[in-house]
Each structure stands twice: as structure tokens, then as C-alpha cells.
Design an enzyme around this catalytic site. Structure first.
Site, PDB file in Angstrom:
ATOM      1  N   ILE A 111       0.802  -1.254  -0.202  1.00 57.61           N
ATOM      2  CA  ILE A 111      -0.020  -0.024  -0.086  1.00 57.61           C
ATOM      3  C   ILE A 111       0.793   1.220  -0.124  1.00 57.61           C
ATOM      4  CG2 ILE A 111      -1.851   1.148   1.292  1.00 57.61           C
ATOM      5  CD1 ILE A 111      -2.729  -1.308   2.220  1.00 57.61           C
ATOM      6  N   ASP A 152      12.051   2.825   5.052  1.00 59.31           N
ATOM      7  CA  ASP A 152      11.531   1.585   5.088  1.00 59.31           C
ATOM      8  C   ASP A 152      12.659   0.589   5.194  1.00 59.31           C
ATOM      9  OD1 ASP A 152       8.839   0.093   3.275  1.00 59.31           O
ATOM     10  OD2 ASP A 152      10.215  -1.006   4.133  1.00 59.31           O
ATOM     11  N   ALA A 179       3.697  -1.567   9.203  1.00 58.47           N
ATOM     12  CA  ALA A 179       3.157  -2.270  10.404  1.00 58.47           C
ATOM     13  C   ALA A 179       2.967  -3.805   9.969  1.00 58.47           C
ATOM     14  CB  ALA A 179       1.725  -1.871  10.923  1.00 58.47           C
ATOM     15  N   ASN A 185       6.771  -4.010  17.085  1.00 58.49           N
ATOM     16  CA  ASN A 185       6.613  -3.464  15.895  1.00 58.49           C
ATOM     17  C   ASN A 185       5.583  -2.245  15.693  1.00 58.49           C
ATOM     18  OD1 ASN A 185       8.187  -3.283  13.257  1.00 58.49           O
ATOM     19  ND2 ASN A 185       5.875  -3.797  12.535  1.00 58.49           N
ATOM     20  N   SER A 206      -7.210   0.271  10.437  1.00 55.67           N
ATOM     21  CA  SER A 206      -8.102  -0.960   9.820  1.00 55.67           C
ATOM     22  C   SER A 206      -9.254  -1.147  10.243  1.00 55.67           C
ATOM     23  CB  SER A 206      -7.054  -2.070  10.164  1.00 55.67           C
ATOM     24  OG  SER A 206      -7.716  -3.230   9.933  1.00 55.67           O
ATOM     25  N   TYR A 230      -3.794  -7.444  16.345  1.00 53.07           N
ATOM     26  CA  TYR A 230      -3.700  -6.690  15.376  1.00 53.07           C
ATOM     27  C   TYR A 230      -4.579  -5.535  15.266  1.00 53.07           C
ATOM     28  CZ  TYR A 230      -3.941  -4.625  10.570  1.00 53.07           C
ATOM     29  OH  TYR A 230      -4.353  -3.993   9.428  1.00 53.07           O
ATOM     30  N   LYS A 264      -3.836  -1.406  16.152  1.00 52.17           N
ATOM     31  CA  LYS A 264      -4.354   0.009  15.443  1.00 52.17           C
ATOM     32  C   LYS A 264      -5.219   0.832  16.481  1.00 52.17           C
ATOM     33  CE  LYS A 264      -2.465  -1.212  11.570  1.00 52.17           C
ATOM     34  NZ  LYS A 264      -1.494  -0.394  10.833  1.00 52.17           N
ATOM     35  N   LEU A 298      -6.623 -13.354   1.245  1.00 57.64           N
ATOM     36  CA  LEU A 298      -7.206 -13.998   0.320  1.00 57.64           C
ATOM     37  C   LEU A 298      -6.764 -14.051  -1.009  1.00 57.64           C
ATOM     38  CD1 LEU A 298      -9.793 -16.413  -0.223  1.00 57.64           C
ATOM     39  CD2 LEU A 298     -10.976 -14.275  -0.774  1.00 57.64           C
ATOM     40  N   ASP A 307     -12.921 -14.744  12.759  1.00 55.63           N
ATOM     41  CA  ASP A 307     -13.356 -14.302  11.382  1.00 55.63           C
ATOM     42  C   ASP A 307     -14.867 -13.996  11.579  1.00 55.63           C
ATOM     43  OD1 ASP A 307     -11.057 -14.495  10.038  1.00 55.63           O
ATOM     44  OD2 ASP A 307     -11.636 -15.976   8.740  1.00 55.63           O
TER      45      ASP A 307
HETATM   46  C1  WQD Z   1     -10.731 -12.693   3.620  1.00 53.04           C
HETATM   47  C2  WQD Z   1     -11.605 -13.664   3.687  1.00 53.04           C
HETATM   48  C3  WQD Z   1     -11.233 -15.423   5.317  1.00 53.04           C
HETATM   49  C4  WQD Z   1      -7.358 -16.414   3.435  1.00 53.04           C
HETATM   50  C5  WQD Z   1      -7.610  -8.912   6.771  1.00 53.04           C
HETATM   51  C6  WQD Z   1      -6.805  -8.617   7.964  1.00 53.04           C
HETATM   52  C7  WQD Z   1      -5.731  -7.399   8.011  1.00 53.04           C
HETATM   53  C8  WQD Z   1      -6.323  -6.387   7.247  1.00 53.04           C
HETATM   54  C9  WQD Z   1      -7.324  -6.734   6.338  1.00 53.04           C
HETATM   55  C10 WQD Z   1      -5.022  -4.555   6.868  1.00 53.04           C
HETATM   56  C11 WQD Z   1     -12.012 -14.057   5.200  1.00 53.04           C
HETATM   57  C12 WQD Z   1     -11.100 -15.877   4.020  1.00 53.04           C
HETATM   58  C13 WQD Z   1      -8.681 -15.842   3.658  1.00 53.04           C
HETATM   59  C14 WQD Z   1      -7.483 -17.887   2.877  1.00 53.04           C
HETATM   60  C15 WQD Z   1      -9.925 -18.058   3.432  1.00 53.04           C
HETATM   61  N1  WQD Z   1      -5.314  -5.669   6.703  1.00 53.04           N
HETATM   62  N2  WQD Z   1      -9.780 -16.705   3.690  1.00 53.04           N
HETATM   63  N3  WQD Z   1      -8.553 -18.420   2.973  1.00 53.04           N
HETATM   64  O1  WQD Z   1      -9.311 -11.736   7.547  1.00 53.04           O
HETATM   65  O2  WQD Z   1     -10.774  -9.932   6.136  1.00 53.04           O
HETATM   66  O3  WQD Z   1      -8.808  -9.045   7.299  1.00 53.04           O
HETATM   67  O4  WQD Z   1      -7.595  -7.853   5.915  1.00 53.04           O
HETATM   68  O5  WQD Z   1      -5.900  -3.632   7.702  1.00 53.04           O
HETATM   69  O6  WQD Z   1      -4.840  -8.037   7.202  1.00 53.04           O
HETATM   70  O7  WQD Z   1      -7.632  -8.038   9.160  1.00 53.04           O
HETATM   71  O8  WQD Z   1      -8.822 -10.642   5.330  1.00 53.04           O
HETATM   72  O9  WQD Z   1      -7.779 -11.892   3.322  1.00 53.04           O
HETATM   73  O10 WQD Z   1      -7.550 -12.673   5.487  1.00 53.04           O
HETATM   74  O11 WQD Z   1      -9.763 -13.001   4.460  1.00 53.04           O
HETATM   75  O12 WQD Z   1     -10.877 -18.553   3.129  1.00 53.04           O
HETATM   76  O13 WQD Z   1      -6.330 -18.529   2.711  1.00 53.04           O
HETATM   77  O14 WQD Z   1     -10.780 -14.815   2.997  1.00 53.04           O
HETATM   78  O15 WQD Z   1     -11.918 -16.437   6.090  1.00 53.04           O
HETATM   79  O16 WQD Z   1     -13.429 -14.653   4.974  1.00 53.04           O
HETATM   80  P1  WQD Z   1      -9.569 -10.406   6.515  1.00 53.04           P
HETATM   81  P2  WQD Z   1      -8.356 -11.990   4.567  1.00 53.04           P
END
Ligand code: WQD
Length: 323
Positions: free
Chosen positions: A12, A31, A75, A92, A117, A141, A145, A190, A285
Site C-alpha cells: 500500500i 523503510d 506495521a 513493531n 484498519s 492486530y 491499530k 485471500l 473471522d
Molecule cells: C478474507 C476472507 C477469510 C485466506 C485482514 C486483516 C488485515 C487487514 C485486512 C489491513 C475471510 C477468507 C482468507 C485464506 C480464506 N489488513 N480466507 N482462505 O481476515 O478480512 O482481514 O485483511 O488492515 O490483514 O484484518 O482478510 O484476506 O485474511 O480474509 O478462506 O487462505 O477470506 O476467512 O473470509 P480479513 P483475509
């Protein structure tokens, strides 16, 4: 404006540097390259390799550059990992941020933009989530924040440091002009995991549960394009300069996409099958998390332009193919 970008070699951070340069700002990047990449650096922005835990490195960087504005995006961000190793997130994310805050005060920074976040909200009590929603983080985490947001409000009260805390929802995608393609090392989010499964860097995607109370049972999130996020940072500086008052806004698009939606779009864009397996839910989650971004629009006129699912997946797929 002269703007220091702490973490400007990151995913980002580098998109934010690009946007600030395009808008005519003078930018310097600090950085430690622990996850940032030298390929994400731009020649128009000076670069200082240093760690936010090294206060003298921060001090010499800021006292030389003397920025009016500062963006802090350095972070650790893996929610799951923060529940196993909170110590590294304390050091950190919290100590590191306090170092940046103190050195920003010492070097006379006026405007501080902070990468916060949606994780500060925890399990949503209502949807879409606005900034008045209770902040009750479910992972460490998210807590780090929220803690930094609270330090910022004290530094505003006591030292007059004006700040914008930008609560990102799920950042995704790559530069629509293809100027940035650096891939995250060992991603946990994801979309990059789907990409690694597509290119065979990973055997399969594990889908964390399909028994949620959502249309297809898989988790629903609000994915926002990193170019839209970057524009939000540039607008935040304009807003701080105009009003000289601190604010907190969500950056999301009020659109929900499920894990299966992402898989389907990735298969459509790549023409390949995503190898995946449904497994147990990941603790912590929420079923869905969708932003109400109307405050960012009414305050700054910010509106996402590139956050449709196809653009998010297409630009990411292009970045993965280019490597
Ligand atoms: C998204 C969806 C998972 C991985 C994160 C963190 C943090 C924040 C934003 C900045 C969920 C599913 C994921 C995988 C899966 N960053 N999933 N298999 O958890 O919404 O939030 O992102 O602030 O990094 O808070 O993001 O991408 O991990 O998950 O099924 O291997 O995908 O269960 O539904 P998340 P994510």
C-alpha cells in the site's frame, strides 16, 4: 507539500508514494525492507533504509528531510499471527508507532496520516459499518491499530499534531497503470493466496468455512482497490491542510464479495481452475464486514473508482503473471 512515507516500499505504501508524486508532492521513503521491496521504489522519491525501532535512524531521516506531512504504513498486519505472537506486534506496531510519533513531534511534522484498519471494529453489530460503530477488536492486530489511534488523539490534544486515521477495509488489486507489480512475500490475505494457487506456487487455497450466514456460506468482505486507497491518503492531506482538524474515516466501497465470488472471478479472468478445499472456520473471522464510506465522501469527496471485482482480480492477475 514535503511528505515522509514510513513503509513506502510496501504494497500500500508504494501505491501511496506513486499517487503523492503524481499529485506533485515531494516524497521521501523510510523503510526497513523487511516486507517492502526495492522494486517498489521510485527514483523521484528519496529512500532511507531504516527501522522504526531505531529512533536515531528515524531522527536523522526526519531532521534532514523536515517534512510537513507524514504517512505511517509500517506495521505487521497478519491478524492470525498477532494472536500467536502478540509480542512482535507490541514491539513493531506499538513501540514502532510511538517512536514515529515522538520523532514527528521533534521534527515539526504538522499532518500525520495513519494506516488504520477495519479490524478495530471486531465482529460487526450492524452493517454497513460506519465510524460510530463500537470499536471492539477481536484480534491483537486490530487492538494495536486502535491503541495507536488513541495515542494520536492524545498527541493532537497535547501537541497539536493533526491526524487522519484511515480505517482500511480489505485492500486488494495492483496499480491500474501497471507501474507497481511487486508481489507480497508469504501472503496471508485471500486474493494473493488465490493467485499463488493459480500459478502453482501453493498446492491449493484453503477456504476457511462455508457455513457462515452469508449467501453462499463463505466469508464476505469489502475489497478496495489500492489505487483508491492511495487517493484517499492524498485527499487526507488536503483535508488536514484545509481544516487543520483531525478525523477518522473508513475506506471501503460498501460492496460485499464472498470467497467463492473471488474464486469465480479469478477463474474467469485467468481461464484456469483455482484448486481449493473447504476447511474449518478461522477463529475470529466475522461472517461479513462491509464499510459505510459516506463520511469519507462527505468530508473529502473521496469515492472509489477502481474497486469493482473484475479490476481488482485482473490487475492482481497481471502482476502475478508479470513475475
Ligand atoms: C478474507 C476472507 C477469510 C485466506 C485482514 C486483516 C488485515 C487487514 C485486512 C489491513 C475471510 C477468507 C482468507 C485464506 C480464506 N489488513 N480466507 N482462505 O481476515 O478480512 O482481514 O485483511 O488492515 O490483514 O484484518 O482478510 O484476506 O485474511 O480474509 O478462506 O487462505 O477470506 O476467512 O473470509 P480479513 P483475509
Amino acid at each position: 507539500m514535503k511528505i515522509a512515507v514510513i513503509g513506502g516500499a510496501g504494497y500500500i505504501g508504494s501505491h501511496t508514494v506513486r499517487e503523492l508524486l503524481d499529485q506533485g508532492h515531494q516524497v521521501a521513503v523510510f523503510d526497513n525492507l523487511s516486507s517492502g521491496l526495492t522494486q517498489n521504489l521510485f527514483s523521484e522519491a528519496s529512500f532511507f533504509e531504516g527501522d522504526i525501532l531505531n529512533t536515531s535512524a528515524l531522527h536523522s531521516f526526519l531532521s534532514q528531510f523536515k517534512p510537513e506531512g507524514l504517512v505511517h504504513l509500517a506495521a505487521f498486519k497478519a491478524a492470525g499471527e498477532s494472536m500467536i505472537a502478540p509480542e512482535k506486534y507490541s514491539v513493531n506496531n506499538i513501540t514502532g508507532s510511538l517512536n514515529i510519533l515522538n520523532e514527528a513531534i521533534a521534527s515539526g511534522v504538522s499532518y500525520f496520516v495513519f494506516s488504520s484498519s477495519a479490524a478495530v471494529y471486531g465482529a460487526p453489530k450492524y452493517m454497513p459499518v460506519n465510524e460510530e460503530h463500537p470499536t471492539n477488536p477481536e484480534n491483537y492486530y486490530g487492538y494495536t491499530k486502535l491503541a495507536i489511534e488513541q495515542y494520536l488523539s492524545w498527541y493532537d490534544k497535547l501537541k497539536g499534531l493533526k491526524y487522519a486515521a484511515l480505517r482500511y477495509f480489505n485492500a486488494a488489486g495492483y496499480d491500474i497503470k501497471g507501474r507497481l507489480t511487486g508481489l507480497e512475500k508469504n501472503p496471508a490475505n485471500l486474493i494473493p493466496v488465490v493467485m499463488e494457487a493459480l500459478i502453482g506456487k501453493r498446492k491449493e487455497l484453503l477456504v476457511f468455512g462455508n457455513d457462515y450466514d452469508t449467501p453462499d456460506g463463505t466469508g464476505v468482505r469489502d475489497y478496495i482497490h489500492v489505487n483508491d486507497l492511495a487517493v484517499g491518503h492524498a485527499m487526507a492531506f488536503k483535508q488536514l491542510q484545509k481544516t487543520n482538524s483531525s478525523f477518522i474515516v473508513n475506506l471501503g466501497v460498501q460492496q460485499g464479495a464472498s470467497v467463492l465470488d473471488i474464486i469465480q472471478m479469478a477463474e474467469k479472468v485467468s481461464g484456469k481452475k483455482v484448486p481449493y478445499r473447504i476447511v474449518e472456520r478461522r477463529p475470529g473471522d466475522p461472517a461479513s464486514l462491509i464499510a459505510d464510506p459516506s463520511k469519507a465522501y462527505s468530508l473529502m469527496g473521496w469515492k472509489a473508482k477502481h474497486s469493482d471485482l473484475e479490476t481488482l482480480i485482473e490487475t492482481t492477475w497481471k502482476a502475478y503473471q508479470s513475475q
